[in-house]
Motif scaffolding. Structure first.
Motif, short mmCIF file in Angstrom:
data_model
loop_
_atom_site.label_atom_id
_atom_site.label_comp_id
_atom_site.label_asym_id
_atom_site.label_seq_id
_atom_site.Cartn_x
_atom_site.Cartn_y
_atom_site.Cartn_z
N UNK A 139 0.86 -1.18 0.00
CA UNK A 139 0.00 0.00 0.00
C UNK A 139 0.89 1.23 0.00
N UNK A 140 0.53 2.26 -0.79
CA UNK A 140 1.38 3.46 -0.81
C UNK A 140 1.29 4.21 0.51
N UNK A 141 2.33 4.97 0.78
CA UNK A 141 2.33 5.82 1.97
C UNK A 141 1.19 6.84 1.84
N UNK A 142 0.62 7.29 2.95
CA UNK A 142 -0.46 8.27 2.87
C UNK A 142 -0.04 9.56 2.15
N UNK A 143 1.21 9.99 2.37
CA UNK A 143 1.69 11.20 1.72
C UNK A 143 1.80 11.00 0.21
N UNK A 144 2.17 9.81 -0.23
CA UNK A 144 2.25 9.52 -1.66
C UNK A 144 0.87 9.57 -2.28
N UNK A 145 -0.11 9.03 -1.61
CA UNK A 145 -1.48 9.07 -2.12
C UNK A 145 -1.97 10.52 -2.21
N UNK A 146 -1.59 11.36 -1.24
CA UNK A 146 -1.96 12.77 -1.29
C UNK A 146 -1.30 13.47 -2.48
N UNK A 147 -0.04 13.14 -2.74
CA UNK A 147 0.65 13.76 -3.88
C UNK A 147 -0.01 13.37 -5.20
N UNK A 148 -0.44 12.14 -5.31
CA UNK A 148 -1.15 11.70 -6.52
C UNK A 148 -2.45 12.47 -6.65
N UNK A 149 -3.16 12.66 -5.54
CA UNK A 149 -4.41 13.43 -5.56
C UNK A 149 -4.15 14.87 -5.97
N UNK A 150 -3.04 15.46 -5.50
CA UNK A 150 -2.67 16.83 -5.86
C UNK A 150 -2.39 16.93 -7.36
N UNK A 151 -1.65 15.96 -7.90
CA UNK A 151 -1.37 15.97 -9.34
C UNK A 151 -2.65 15.83 -10.16
N UNK A 152 -3.55 14.97 -9.72
CA UNK A 152 -4.84 14.84 -10.41
C UNK A 152 -5.63 16.14 -10.35
N UNK A 153 -5.57 16.83 -9.20
CA UNK A 153 -6.26 18.11 -9.06
C UNK A 153 -5.67 19.14 -10.02
N UNK A 154 -4.32 19.18 -10.11
CA UNK A 154 -3.68 20.12 -11.03
C UNK A 154 -4.14 19.88 -12.47
N UNK A 155 -4.22 18.63 -12.89
CA UNK A 155 -4.63 18.31 -14.25
C UNK A 155 -6.07 18.69 -14.49
N UNK A 156 -6.96 18.43 -13.53
CA UNK A 156 -8.36 18.78 -13.74
C UNK A 156 -8.57 20.30 -13.67
N UNK A 157 -7.79 20.98 -12.85
CA UNK A 157 -7.94 22.44 -12.69
C UNK A 157 -7.37 23.22 -13.87
N UNK A 158 -6.18 22.83 -14.33
CA UNK A 158 -5.48 23.62 -15.35
C UNK A 158 -5.37 22.93 -16.71
N UNK A 159 -5.60 21.64 -16.78
CA UNK A 159 -5.48 20.91 -18.04
C UNK A 159 -4.15 20.20 -18.14
N UNK A 160 -4.11 19.15 -18.93
CA UNK A 160 -2.91 18.31 -19.01
C UNK A 160 -1.76 18.99 -19.74
N UNK A 161 -2.05 19.73 -20.81
CA UNK A 161 -0.99 20.37 -21.60
C UNK A 161 -0.20 21.40 -20.79
N UNK A 162 -0.88 22.36 -20.14
CA UNK A 162 -0.11 23.34 -19.35
C UNK A 162 0.67 22.70 -18.20
N UNK A 163 0.07 21.72 -17.55
CA UNK A 163 0.75 21.06 -16.42
C UNK A 163 2.04 20.40 -16.89
N UNK A 164 2.00 19.81 -18.08
CA UNK A 164 3.19 19.14 -18.61
C UNK A 164 4.31 20.11 -18.95
N UNK A 165 3.97 21.38 -19.23
CA UNK A 165 4.98 22.36 -19.62
C UNK A 165 5.58 23.12 -18.44
N UNK A 166 4.96 23.05 -17.26
CA UNK A 166 5.44 23.82 -16.13
C UNK A 166 6.74 23.28 -15.57
N UNK A 167 7.61 24.21 -15.17
CA UNK A 167 8.78 23.83 -14.39
C UNK A 167 8.40 23.88 -12.91
#
Length: 75
Positions: free
Chosen positions: A26-54
């Protein structure tokens, strides 16, 4: 003539023919939160801009603080 060559059993073989499976990790709770954050970024801003950000506009720490504040206000 009789064949007398014997091979050693494979590692992990059990006498009844079944192999043991490794426990699913099972993943660490913090890892699961980071995955949730990344999913939120993609839904909020879109996949293309997220892929281009530094650097993302909302860091993980900021997102986590906002999430905890929203949960606190909802309660």
């Amino acid at each position: 003539m009789r064949i007398t060559i014997q091979t050693a059993p494979r590692i992990g073989d059990r006498p009844n023919g079944r192999r043991r499976r490794r426990k699913k990790k099972n993943p660490e709770p913090l890892t699961a939160l980071r995955v949730e954050w990344l999913e939120w970024l993609v839904t909020e801003y879109g996949a293309e801009p997220v892929g281009d950000w530094a650097e993302p506009p909302v860091t993980f720490a900021q997102w986590r603080a906002l999430r905890e504040l929203a949960a606190h206000e909802a309660a």
